[in-house]
Design an enzyme around this catalytic site. Sequence first.
Site, mmCIF file in Angstrom:
data_model
loop_
_atom_site.group_PDB
_atom_site.id
_atom_site.type_symbol
_atom_site.label_atom_id
_atom_site.label_comp_id
_atom_site.label_asym_id
_atom_site.label_seq_id
_atom_site.Cartn_x
_atom_site.Cartn_y
_atom_site.Cartn_z
ATOM 1 N N LYS A 169 0.865 -1.193 0.000
ATOM 2 C CA LYS A 169 0.000 0.000 0.000
ATOM 3 C C LYS A 169 0.894 1.233 0.000
ATOM 4 O O LYS A 169 2.009 1.198 0.515
ATOM 5 C CB LYS A 169 -0.887 0.024 1.255
ATOM 6 N N SER A 174 -7.839 -6.029 -10.964
ATOM 7 C CA SER A 174 -6.479 -5.520 -11.211
ATOM 8 C C SER A 174 -5.574 -6.659 -11.697
ATOM 9 O O SER A 174 -4.711 -6.463 -12.553
ATOM 10 C CB SER A 174 -5.880 -4.930 -9.930
#
Length: 473
Positions: A106, A362
């Site tokens: 992240k 994704s």
Amino acid sequence: MTEKLSFFQKVNTDFDKAAQFTDYPPGLLEQIKICNSSCHFTFPLKRDDGTIATLHGWRAEHSHHKLPTKGGIRYSTLVDEDEIMALAALMTYKCAIVDVPFGGAKGGIQLDRSQYSESELERITRRYTYELIQKNYIGPGVDVPAPDFGTSETEMAWIFDTYITMAPDKLNAIACVTGKPIEQNGILGRKEATGRGVVYGLEEACSIAEDMKSLGLTPGLQGKTVVVQGFGNVGYHAAKFLMESEACVIGIIEIDGAIHNPKGLDVEKVAAHRAETGSICSYPDAEHLENPNAGLELACDILVPAALENQITAENAPRIQTTLIAEAANGPTTPAADRILQERGIMVIPDTYLNAGGVTVSYFEWLRNLSHVQLGRLGKRFEDSTQHALLHAVEKATGYQFSDDERQLIHGADEEDLVNSGLQDTMIRAYHELRETRMQHKNKNDTVNCRTAAFINAIHRIAQSYMQLGIFP
Ligand code: NAD
């Protein structure tokens, strides 16, 4: 007491609870839990008015048991190292739960995007990408960002352009980031994927009559009342697809207030109203609640937190009036709230499973970019003609003539069809794996709720990867 824990500590509390139900060596569990690496950097921005601002950015790679690592980029004032590490950890578990072969990562920049012009945001994003390149925190086989809170396909296009300009391997560089605009090697269905995945997951959970009966609900989404918190990418799409599934969206909560209409809100009209006025609050066909937090306590069948972490806490959990919480956001429920909700018989479908639609699609985008071929391109025409030949054979055998409308229904799968069916299959499969684990423990231990079951499944899958790597015998 656990309310005082940081976000990452809260994620680890959930992990530790699940780890008790496995028999892996403590060292391996520690290796799975720990954040492998994180970096913090600062950089200057020359603002439009000529002043200099200093910005703080982070990227954390929680687990390298699978490569590349994968996870969104968040722009928010709340971003700090702990938040980014917690979100990276959730990505590791999420990918394992839906069996998408990535480690978790992240990134984020601490900023309020409303305070910056479009061109400032572009310069910030490009500089952030440059920092990631310098530190080897981005690349198609290394670490692949995507959109998250406060970012969209626009930022992904800037990241892609900055990376490809500097990349030595131009051929595969297009897979350096996902959630790109369609015309820049993105994939159809990615923008909607997280919200759509939330609805596929909810549909599956609500289709199991036995589970619904124990909650006092009838099976199916039809007619169920829903309140959604956060009307951004995930919340808007979840609300839209819930409405299309004939659920009744009766409340929408935004940062500046909430709206409520027990007869149902028209999601598209609310979105159009916000696009026009900048807020949902003055939407005419609803009661307006000034305090957005009060919206979380509206009576409904399904509450969908789709904004930020730490929204349902020990403080408000006793007042939540719902039967099912569908965690579209990451970390919306604290561990202390989770215990209260469980005691109250409220079912929580956890973030680590339910919002995995984004990373699943994704994954499809990344595969499409690496294979350099649009999904469905090879087979579409063949499927079209096979199905039309079948129609023709049925017409000949029965004498029935299919109408033009009926013929329209028959076509080979295109990219969007394949993306949505791959996503639906992923969400259905992972839900049944999660439910099976929960059922296995049900009679032995009542504390194994859906969240703990999802974590148990993630731990098993990650441990298997370590076994394949030869790290764990
Ligand atoms: P977004 O920026 O598109 O939208 C967030 C919305 O929440 C905004 O409209 C914002 O105004 C609103 N909001 C902020 N604070 C609020 C509050 N206190 N109360 C009510 N509304 C509030 O972000 P997003 O991409 O929709 O992400 C939302 C959540 O979903 C985050 O937790 C994110 O990590 C998670 N998530 C996103 C994706 C994705 O593909 N975008 C994937 C998985 C998980």
